[in-house]
Design a protein around this motif. Structure first.
Motif, PDB file in Angstrom:
ATOM      1  N   LEU A   1      14.684 -15.879  79.514  1.00 50.54           N
ATOM      2  CA  LEU A   1      14.789 -14.622  78.763  1.00 50.54           C
ATOM      3  C   LEU A   1      13.446 -13.987  78.428  1.00 50.54           C
ATOM      4  CD1 LEU A   1      17.810 -15.594  76.492  1.00 50.54           C
ATOM      5  CD2 LEU A   1      17.817 -14.154  78.541  1.00 50.54           C
ATOM      6  N   SER A   2      12.364 -14.783  78.351  1.00 42.65           N
ATOM      7  CA  SER A   2      11.049 -14.211  78.057  1.00 42.65           C
ATOM      8  C   SER A   2      10.568 -13.304  79.200  1.00 42.65           C
ATOM      9  CB  SER A   2      10.010 -15.316  77.813  1.00 42.65           C
ATOM     10  OG  SER A   2      10.303 -16.011  76.629  1.00 42.65           O
ATOM     11  N   GLN A   3      11.072 -13.547  80.401  1.00 43.63           N
ATOM     12  CA  GLN A   3      10.700 -12.710  81.542  1.00 43.63           C
ATOM     13  C   GLN A   3      11.417 -11.351  81.508  1.00 43.63           C
ATOM     14  OE1 GLN A   3      11.426 -14.926  85.154  1.00 43.63           O
ATOM     15  NE2 GLN A   3      10.345 -16.717  84.382  1.00 43.63           N
ATOM     16  N   GLN A   4      12.555 -11.306  80.799  1.00 44.34           N
ATOM     17  CA  GLN A   4      13.400 -10.110  80.808  1.00 44.34           C
ATOM     18  C   GLN A   4      13.310  -9.255  79.542  1.00 44.34           C
ATOM     19  OE1 GLN A   4      17.383 -11.521  81.477  1.00 44.34           O
ATOM     20  NE2 GLN A   4      16.847 -12.579  83.356  1.00 44.34           N
ATOM     21  N   TYR A   5      13.042  -9.919  78.394  1.00 48.98           N
ATOM     22  CA  TYR A   5      13.162  -9.212  77.115  1.00 48.98           C
ATOM     23  C   TYR A   5      11.945  -9.387  76.220  1.00 48.98           C
ATOM     24  CZ  TYR A   5      18.113  -9.082  78.363  1.00 48.98           C
ATOM     25  OH  TYR A   5      19.299  -8.875  79.013  1.00 48.98           O
ATOM     26  N   THR A   6      11.772  -8.419  75.340  1.00 43.69           N
ATOM     27  CA  THR A   6      10.812  -8.511  74.240  1.00 43.69           C
ATOM     28  C   THR A   6      11.536  -8.054  72.977  1.00 43.69           C
ATOM     29  OG1 THR A   6       8.602  -7.885  73.497  1.00 43.69           O
ATOM     30  CG2 THR A   6       9.861  -6.169  74.612  1.00 43.69           C
ATOM     31  N   LEU A   7      11.237  -8.685  71.846  1.00 44.50           N
ATOM     32  CA  LEU A   7      11.911  -8.298  70.601  1.00 44.50           C
ATOM     33  C   LEU A   7      11.459  -6.933  70.129  1.00 44.50           C
ATOM     34  CD1 LEU A   7      11.892 -11.616  68.532  1.00 44.50           C
ATOM     35  CD2 LEU A   7      13.837 -10.506  69.616  1.00 44.50           C
ATOM     36  N   GLU A   8      12.403  -6.166  69.615  1.00 44.13           N
ATOM     37  CA  GLU A   8      12.099  -4.834  69.042  1.00 44.13           C
ATOM     38  C   GLU A   8      11.367  -4.995  67.727  1.00 44.13           C
ATOM     39  OE1 GLU A   8      15.769  -2.131  70.673  1.00 44.13           O
ATOM     40  OE2 GLU A   8      16.038  -3.077  68.752  1.00 44.13           O
TER      41      GLU A   8
ATOM     42  N   GLY B   1      14.674 -23.765  78.354  1.00 45.12           N
ATOM     43  CA  GLY B   1      15.234 -23.024  79.482  1.00 45.12           C
ATOM     44  C   GLY B   1      15.516 -21.577  79.125  1.00 45.12           C
ATOM     45  N   LEU B   2      16.054 -21.363  77.932  1.00 42.31           N
ATOM     46  CA  LEU B   2      16.317 -19.994  77.466  1.00 42.31           C
ATOM     47  C   LEU B   2      15.015 -19.204  77.373  1.00 42.31           C
ATOM     48  CD1 LEU B   2      18.900 -20.613  74.598  1.00 42.31           C
ATOM     49  CD2 LEU B   2      19.355 -19.555  76.824  1.00 42.31           C
ATOM     50  N   ALA B   3      13.981 -19.835  76.813  1.00 43.81           N
ATOM     51  CA  ALA B   3      12.692 -19.158  76.680  1.00 43.81           C
ATOM     52  C   ALA B   3      12.149 -18.774  78.048  1.00 43.81           C
ATOM     53  CB  ALA B   3      11.696 -20.061  75.948  1.00 43.81           C
ATOM     54  N   HIS B   4      12.271 -19.681  79.001  1.00 41.30           N
ATOM     55  CA  HIS B   4      11.762 -19.423  80.354  1.00 41.30           C
ATOM     56  C   HIS B   4      12.490 -18.241  81.004  1.00 41.30           C
ATOM     57  CE1 HIS B   4       9.913 -20.290  84.203  1.00 41.30           C
ATOM     58  NE2 HIS B   4      11.104 -20.241  84.758  1.00 41.30           N
TER      59      HIS B   4
ATOM     60  N   ALA C   1      21.699 -15.347  74.613  1.00 43.62           N
ATOM     61  CA  ALA C   1      21.204 -16.723  74.697  1.00 43.62           C
ATOM     62  C   ALA C   1      22.320 -17.741  74.502  1.00 43.62           C
ATOM     63  CB  ALA C   1      20.103 -16.944  73.657  1.00 43.62           C
ATOM     64  N   ASN C   2      23.173 -17.505  73.515  1.00 44.10           N
ATOM     65  CA  ASN C   2      24.250 -18.455  73.238  1.00 44.10           C
ATOM     66  C   ASN C   2      25.295 -18.482  74.356  1.00 44.10           C
ATOM     67  OD1 ASN C   2      23.577 -19.859  70.771  1.00 44.10           O
ATOM     68  ND2 ASN C   2      23.690 -17.863  69.786  1.00 44.10           N
ATOM     69  N   ASN C   3      25.442 -17.392  75.077  1.00 49.19           N
ATOM     70  CA  ASN C   3      26.335 -17.396  76.239  1.00 49.19           C
ATOM     71  C   ASN C   3      25.700 -18.116  77.423  1.00 49.19           C
ATOM     72  OD1 ASN C   3      28.740 -16.089  75.374  1.00 49.19           O
ATOM     73  ND2 ASN C   3      27.611 -14.178  75.279  1.00 49.19           N
ATOM     74  N   ILE C   4      24.416 -17.867  77.662  1.00 53.61           N
ATOM     75  CA  ILE C   4      23.704 -18.507  78.778  1.00 53.61           C
ATOM     76  C   ILE C   4      23.629 -20.018  78.579  1.00 53.61           C
ATOM     77  CG2 ILE C   4      21.429 -18.787  79.861  1.00 53.61           C
ATOM     78  CD1 ILE C   4      21.011 -15.790  79.512  1.00 53.61           C
TER      79      ILE C   4
ATOM     80  N   GLY D   1       4.266 -13.212  73.803  1.00 56.38           N
ATOM     81  CA  GLY D   1       5.155 -12.828  74.883  1.00 56.38           C
ATOM     82  C   GLY D   1       6.217 -13.848  75.248  1.00 56.38           C
ATOM     83  N   VAL D   2       6.265 -14.959  74.510  1.00 56.50           N
ATOM     84  CA  VAL D   2       7.264 -16.000  74.779  1.00 56.50           C
ATOM     85  C   VAL D   2       8.276 -16.014  73.643  1.00 56.50           C
ATOM     86  CG1 VAL D   2       7.651 -18.469  75.110  1.00 56.50           C
ATOM     87  CG2 VAL D   2       5.597 -17.403  76.055  1.00 56.50           C
ATOM     88  N   LEU D   3       9.555 -15.975  74.000  1.00 52.15           N
ATOM     89  CA  LEU D   3      10.624 -16.044  73.006  1.00 52.15           C
ATOM     90  C   LEU D   3      10.814 -17.495  72.589  1.00 52.15           C
ATOM     91  CD1 LEU D   3      13.067 -13.604  74.787  1.00 52.15           C
ATOM     92  CD2 LEU D   3      11.719 -13.128  72.733  1.00 52.15           C
ATOM     93  N   ILE D   4      10.923 -17.724  71.288  1.00 51.79           N
ATOM     94  CA  ILE D   4      11.085 -19.069  70.744  1.00 51.79           C
ATOM     95  C   ILE D   4      12.423 -19.114  70.008  1.00 51.79           C
ATOM     96  CG2 ILE D   4      10.122 -20.788  69.164  1.00 51.79           C
ATOM     97  CD1 ILE D   4       7.392 -19.206  69.636  1.00 51.79           C
TER      98      ILE D   4
END
Length: 81
Positions: A74-81, A69-72, A16-19, A40-43
């Motif tokens: 990355l939420s499509q690609q990842y889920t937290l472990e 923007g990050l949530a939009h 996220a910090n790189n993007i 299902g949404v990263l905050i």
């Protein structure tokens, strides 16, 4: 079908910090320092650049836009472990 890749917080924050540096609203000093997941949404969380009274500044709007923007993305690609 769930095709999201499980990821830990540290790895996700690194991505996220790189993007965010590529985002149009990115400002120097902006950093995501925590992430959670709700429905299902990263905050993403971090410094919001509030004024002395705790009120939003123009930088606050930029941070909100970048984190949204990050949530939009990355939420499509990842889920937290």
């Amino acid at each position: 079908m769930d095709t999201k890749q499980p990821i830990n917080k540290v790895a996700l924050l690194d991505i996220a910090n790189n993007i965010m540096k590529e985002h149009d609203d990115y400002l120097a000093g902006m950093e995501a320092t925590d992430v959670s997941e709700k429905s299902g949404v990263l905050i993403f969380k971090g410094e919001y650049f509030l004024d002395e009274q705790g009120l939003p500044t123009p930088k606050t709007t930029a941070v909100f836009n970048v984190f949204k923007g990050l949530a939009h993305i990355l939420s499509q690609q990842y889920t937290l472990e």
